[in-house]
Write an enzyme that holds these catalytic residues in place. Structure first.
Site, PDB file in Angstrom:
ATOM      1  N   SER A  13      29.256  91.963  32.006  1.00 60.66           N
ATOM      2  CA  SER A  13      29.004  90.563  32.338  1.00 60.66           C
ATOM      3  C   SER A  13      28.392  90.476  33.724  1.00 60.66           C
ATOM      4  O   SER A  13      28.541  91.390  34.537  1.00 60.66           O
ATOM      5  CB  SER A  13      30.313  89.761  32.303  1.00 60.66           C
ATOM      6  N   HIS A  14      27.757  89.367  34.004  1.00 61.15           N
ATOM      7  CA  HIS A  14      27.236  89.112  35.338  1.00 61.15           C
ATOM      8  C   HIS A  14      28.350  88.804  36.327  1.00 61.15           C
ATOM      9  O   HIS A  14      28.111  88.754  37.528  1.00 61.15           O
ATOM     10  CB  HIS A  14      26.243  87.955  35.287  1.00 61.15           C
ATOM     11  N   SER A  15      29.547  88.600  35.830  1.00 61.71           N
ATOM     12  CA  SER A  15      30.695  88.260  36.655  1.00 61.71           C
ATOM     13  C   SER A  15      31.821  89.261  36.416  1.00 61.71           C
ATOM     14  O   SER A  15      32.222  89.488  35.267  1.00 61.71           O
ATOM     15  CB  SER A  15      31.189  86.849  36.301  1.00 61.71           C
ATOM     16  N   SER A  77      19.682  89.897  31.442  1.00 64.01           N
ATOM     17  CA  SER A  77      19.453  91.025  32.343  1.00 64.01           C
ATOM     18  C   SER A  77      20.511  92.109  32.178  1.00 64.01           C
ATOM     19  O   SER A  77      20.256  93.275  32.478  1.00 64.01           O
ATOM     20  CB  SER A  77      19.349  90.573  33.800  1.00 64.01           C
TER      21      SER A  77
END
Length: 136
Positions: A13-15, A77
């Site tokens: 995840s981006h987080s 991304s």
């Protein structure tokens, strides 16, 4: 059990918080998944939002038990980062697959299926099938 042990699962995840929470949720809902290696790979090394090839590689290595590694991602991304790692050929364990699945539902399905002793093909299929889950 699949050859070499359970399939490993990496949640990108981006987080960091989202990846960790989805990993916790998937393992919790899977009940008997205590032995299933699941690793979050969220955010950047500095704790910011984004994706990190290094964190993804480390997570994949940490869950590899010889039966393959299923990698699920949240957004575009993250997909591109995993694809780049796969293209390099030596950054991820052998038999690592990028799984096209919804992040939360796919993660739960992947962990439940891996906990049942399924192989990488079955884990990938179960996670991908989560696209068809209806909520209404």
């Amino acid at each position: 059990m699949s050859e070499g042990g359970p399939v490993g699962i990496v949640l990108v995840s981006h987080s960091a918080q989202v990846a960790a929470a989805v990993a916790e949720l998937a393992k919790g809902l899977a009940g008997g998944a205590a032995g299933i290696p699941v690793a979050p790979a969220g955010g950047t090394e500095g704790g910011g939002l984004g994706t990190s090839a290094e964190l993804i590689s480390a997570a994949a290595a940490s869950v590899d038990r010889g039966a393959g590694v299923a990698v699920l991602t949240d957004l575009g991304s993250a997909v591109l980062t995993v694809k780049a790692l796969l293209a390099e050929g030596d950054e991820l364990p052998e038999d690592t697959r990028l799984v096209d699945a919804p992040f939360v539902e796919g993660a739960v399905a992947a962990v439940v299926t891996a906990a049942a002793g399924a192989d990488l093909d079955a884990v990938e299929a179960a996670a991908a099938e989560a696209y068809s889950y209806r909520k209404v």
